[in-house]
Scaffold this motif. Structure first.
Motif, PDB file in Angstrom:
ATOM      1  N   ASP A 159       0.835  -1.215   0.000  1.00 11.91           N
ATOM      2  CA  ASP A 159       0.000   0.000   0.000  1.00 11.91           C
ATOM      3  C   ASP A 159       0.864   1.256   0.000  1.00 11.91           C
ATOM      4  N   THR A 160       1.861   1.256   0.862  1.00 15.68           N
ATOM      5  CA  THR A 160       2.682   2.466   0.963  1.00 15.68           C
ATOM      6  C   THR A 160       3.655   2.579  -0.210  1.00 15.68           C
ATOM      7  N   GLN A 162       3.085   1.553  -3.223  1.00 14.64           N
ATOM      8  CA  GLN A 162       2.298   1.984  -4.384  1.00 14.64           C
ATOM      9  C   GLN A 162       2.067   3.499  -4.314  1.00 14.64           C
ATOM     10  N   SER A 163       1.723   3.965  -3.124  1.00 16.18           N
ATOM     11  CA  SER A 163       1.418   5.394  -2.958  1.00 16.18           C
ATOM     12  C   SER A 163       2.626   6.265  -3.268  1.00 16.18           C
ATOM     13  N   HIS A 164       3.808   5.785  -2.881  1.00 11.94           N
ATOM     14  CA  HIS A 164       5.033   6.579  -3.089  1.00 11.94           C
ATOM     15  C   HIS A 164       5.797   6.187  -4.357  1.00 11.94           C
ATOM     16  N   GLU A 165       5.268   5.181  -5.047  1.00 13.09           N
ATOM     17  CA  GLU A 165       5.925   4.656  -6.256  1.00 13.09           C
ATOM     18  C   GLU A 165       7.377   4.261  -5.960  1.00 13.09           C
TER      19      GLU A 165
END
Ligand code: F6P
Length: 325
Positions: A159-160, A162-165
């Protein structure tokens, strides 16, 4: 027919694994049913040397089937590897009148069991380790829970990431085996999985897979590293040096060994614990309980220790296809 076996001991040794309590429970309850007394030996082989014991009855193992860890504690004993230690352990068995021992643990535990049996003590091993690295059995108690715990942790990481790429490098346990890493890597859809059974090849097994994932449009990457293959910190550094990414490294560590055992671990542990007592009651010794094709049976301990377990080649190939190579 009544068994000549009147009293047995049960112990857990080596790294604990979720489901060990269910196995202890099965041993105590099967023994009780067969009219065999059951003595719990605390702290593994060290406890056998020191006579660290507790009597176990049907009721003493209530409310443990759902608990991780081991109510008997566990340890790795250097003294048990010596002749003196083995003699002391055999003397405890004699003093307590133990006709046999059920030893729940991994290959180190089974090696100890084999040595002790040379002193006339009947021993049956039950495979309990999150590593799933015992050659004679498809399954070892604790693997399923550890895998699901690792998967849950990695899903959260994703999740994290993905959010920060970002790129994530996660190290999972398994000692010298890549079973846990491969299984977990497949379940989380990892970009790459590094296992000790394959030679470490950064260019092909990491860089090329990240590159392909990026070319296919991905902007976050999950690299699962078996602890026996490489250090996740080193892999992360190499990704930074050679690909210019700024990965985050997570070592899951002992988190993977704890927690409520899954249904699979509870059921397998119960079936294996039952089988171990039946084997001792039938006068067998130097055996290991195995599970293959959903059948539970015992084999000579040498078979369990003879070879190094290899990865399932089909699983490894499928993993490669999923990660785009
Ligand atoms: O064998 C189980 C295991 O958890 C391995 O995966 C790991 O390498 C080792 O035990 C860790 O041992 P310890 O708990 O002694 O640090």
């Amino acid at each position: 027919m009544e068994s000549a076996v009147k009293r047995i001991g049960v112990l857990t040794s080596g790294g604990d694994a979720p489901g060990m309590n269910a196995a202890i429970r099965a041993v105590a309850r099967t023994a009780s049913k067969l009219g065999i007394e059951c003595v719990g030996i605390r702290r593994g082989w060290a406890g056998l040397i020191n006579g660290d014991i507790m009597m176990m009855e049907h009721g003493s193992v209530s409310h443990i089937i759902n608990r991780g860890g081991t109510m008997l504690y566990t340890a790795r004993s250097d003294e048990f590897r010596t002749e003196e230690g083995l003699k002391k352990a055999a003397a405890t068995c004699k003093l307590l009148g133990l006709d046999g021992i059920v030893a729940i643990g991994g290959d180190g535990t089974f090696r100890g069991a084999r040595e002790l049996s040379q002193y006339g003590v009947a021993v049956v091993g039950v495979p309990g380790t999150i590593d799933n690295d015992i050659v004679c059995t498809d399954y070892t108690i604790g693997f399923d829970t550890a895998a699901n715990t690792a998967i849950d942790c990695i899903d959260r990481l994703r999740d994290t990431m993905q959010s920060h790429e970002r790129c994530s490098v996660v190290e999972v346990m398994g000692r010298h085996a890549g079973y846990l890493a491969l299984y977990v890597g497949m379940a989380v859809g990892a970009t790459a999985v590094l296992v000790p059974e394959e030679e470490y090849d950064f260019k092909n097994n990491v860089a090329e897979k990240i590159r392909r994932a990026r070319l296919s449009g991905k902007t976050n990457f999950m690299i699962v590293v078996a602890e026996g293959a490489a250090s996740a910190v080193d892999v992360g550094k190499q990704i930074n040096d050679e690909l210019g990414l700024d990965p985050r490294v997570t070592i899951l560590g002992h988190i993977q060994r704890g927690g409520v055992p899954t249904a699979k671990d509870r059921v397998m542990a119960t079936r294996m614990g039952y089988e171990a007592v039946c084997a001792l009651a039938a006068g067998k010794t130097n055996r290991v309980i195995c599970s293959n094709d959903d059948k539970i049976y015992d084999v000579d301990i040498e078979e369990g220790l003879a070879m190094k377990k290899t990865l399932n080649p089909e699983e490894y190939e499928v993993m490669g296809v999923m990660s785009g190579i």
